[in-house]
Design an enzyme around this catalytic site. Structure first.
Site, PDB file in Angstrom:
ATOM      1  N   SER A 151       0.834  -1.197   0.000  1.00  0.00           N
ATOM      2  CA  SER A 151       0.000   0.000   0.000  1.00  0.00           C
ATOM      3  C   SER A 151       0.878   1.260   0.000  1.00  0.00           C
ATOM      4  O   SER A 151       1.668   1.455  -0.910  1.00  0.00           O
ATOM      5  CB  SER A 151      -0.956  -0.051   1.195  1.00  0.00           C
ATOM      6  OG  SER A 151      -1.958   0.911   1.081  1.00  0.00           O
ATOM      7  N   ASP A 305      -9.955  -3.810  -5.177  1.00  0.00           N
ATOM      8  CA  ASP A 305      -9.058  -2.814  -4.578  1.00  0.00           C
ATOM      9  C   ASP A 305      -9.044  -1.575  -5.465  1.00  0.00           C
ATOM     10  O   ASP A 305      -8.819  -1.676  -6.680  1.00  0.00           O
ATOM     11  CB  ASP A 305      -7.648  -3.410  -4.472  1.00  0.00           C
ATOM     12  CG  ASP A 305      -6.627  -2.461  -3.875  1.00  0.00           C
ATOM     13  OD1 ASP A 305      -7.008  -1.368  -3.401  1.00  0.00           O
ATOM     14  OD2 ASP A 305      -5.429  -2.809  -3.873  1.00  0.00           O
ATOM     15  N   HIS A 335      -8.024  -4.846  -0.719  1.00  0.00           N
ATOM     16  CA  HIS A 335      -6.901  -4.049  -0.229  1.00  0.00           C
ATOM     17  C   HIS A 335      -6.633  -4.330   1.253  1.00  0.00           C
ATOM     18  O   HIS A 335      -7.549  -4.362   2.065  1.00  0.00           O
ATOM     19  CB  HIS A 335      -7.180  -2.554  -0.416  1.00  0.00           C
ATOM     20  CG  HIS A 335      -5.972  -1.710  -0.173  1.00  0.00           C
ATOM     21  ND1 HIS A 335      -5.019  -1.495  -1.137  1.00  0.00           N
ATOM     22  CD2 HIS A 335      -5.525  -1.080   0.933  1.00  0.00           C
ATOM     23  CE1 HIS A 335      -4.050  -0.753  -0.630  1.00  0.00           C
ATOM     24  NE2 HIS A 335      -4.329  -0.494   0.628  1.00  0.00           N
TER      25      HIS A 335
END
Length: 365
Positions: A151, A305, A335
């Site tokens: 991320s 995501d 995610h």
């Protein structure tokens, strides 16, 4: 997934209540909840907390006697540049170190909004350079150092990798591992942003919120950024060759994608966010001359995501510039699924598959 969503919504609601009563800020409570738990001794690892160039790090070293020098992994945690800690990712880093028999360095970079861009990037870069300059001390092969992150950490890993690509005074990175990375803030209307706008753990609005907090320490003009009013037309045209739905395979557009209605450019908003065009913040915008120097890459994306298309676009950029890419796509992934590995006693099979795909890539190097 419903349980995770319920926990998230409950945490957010309780955080708002605590802030309104003056007991603590919502940010402080959110960080506390995400902190993770102190784990006991790992019989297979030697773990120590250190500082690399004044940046706190946690070093994981397998206790078993190696056959020669080990590979080294520098890990940058996710959390929207605002959350996350060494403890939050303790299980993930232990797993990577044990299963790939590597030395892992987890980096505790400074967090937004207290520390704005480029603080996190600079901490990650400085810790990486320190490690590479003192690599013999950890029994690591200088030719086998990998940067890795998920991320926001994937964003930082990509930025560090680009910066080091042009350095002749340090060993070349062996690889970069980008786990559902966020790589641009020009277009929050790519197909994955519309398809997954309300899918946890990262909603479309939160993605823009985190990027703005990292950049400016506040999230003013979030609506204009979501609509695309923050980028001048000529700049949008310049970057369209890299940031465009046209570069995303058709199979990823079959789920509902609504056409974007044109929005008017707002110059005063651009003035507050123009650093979004810096590759150290948005690595997808780096020039080809930099991209073609990048090391072998691993990119993990998840179908559900909002950041999926950032990974797909970067994959294409790397491949177009002759960089070898291993791509792993979790069709049932969302995610943050890697960070939920063995979290609070439950785990997702696809998250374990994703983590093992990273381990398999490491072992192939």
């Amino acid at each position: 997934l419903r349980l995770v969503l319920a926990m998230l919504l409950g945490t957010a609601a309780l955080g708002r209540i605590l802030e309104k009563t003056g007991l603590c800020s919502q940010l402080t409570f959110g960080r506390y909840v995400r902190q993770g738990w102190k784990l006991g001794v790992d019989p297979k690892l030697f773990i120590q907390d250190l500082q690399f160039n004044k940046v706190p790090v946690r070093v994981y070293q397998p206790k078993a006697t190696p056959n020669g020098r080990r590979r080294g992994i520098i890990f940058f945690h996710g959390g929207g540049w605002m959350f996350g800690s060494l403890d939050t990712y303790e299980k993930v880093c232990r797993y990577l170190s044990r299963e790939s028999e590597s030395v892992v360095v987890s980096v505790q970079y400074r967090l937004a909004p207290e520390h704005k861009y480029p603080a996190a990037y600079e901490d990650c870069l400085n810790a990486t350079i320190h490690f590479m300059k003192n690599i013999e001390h950890y029994g690591v092969d200088p030719a086998n150092v990998i940067v890795c992150g998920d991320s926001a950490g994937g964003n930082l890993a990509a930025a560090v990798s680009q910066t080091l690509a042009g350095r002749s005074d340090l060993p070349k990175l062996r690889a970069q591992i980008l786990i559902y990375p966020g790589l641009q803030a020009l277009d929050f209307n790519l197909p994955s942003y519309h398809q997954n706008r309300g899918v946890p753990l990262l909603f479309r609005e939160r993605a823009a919120f985190f990027a703005l907090q990292y950049l400016n320490g506040h999230a003013l003009h979030m609506q204009e950024v979501l609509e695309g009013s923050h980028i001048p037309p000529d700049m949008r045209l310049k970057y369209r060759k890299w940031v465009s739905p046209d570069n995303i395979p058709e199979k990823f557009k079959v789920r509902g994608v609504k056409p974007l209605r044109p929005t008017d450019f707002i110059a005063e908003v651009y003035e507050t966010v123009k650093r979004f065009c810096e590759p150290n913040l948005c690595p997808l915008l780096a020039e080809d001359a930099v991209v073609h120097q990048l090391p072998e890459s691993f990119i993990l994306t998840c179908e559900y995501d909002v950041l999926r298309d950032d990974g797909l676009l970067y994959k294409k950029r790397l491949e177009d510039n002759g960089v070898r890419v291993t791509w792993y796509h979790l069709e049932d992934g969302f995610h943050g699924i890697i960070s939920l590995y063995d979290y609070c006693g439950f785990s997702f099979p696809s998250g374990k598959r994703g983590l093992d795909s990273v381990v398999n890539f490491l072992k192939s190097l």
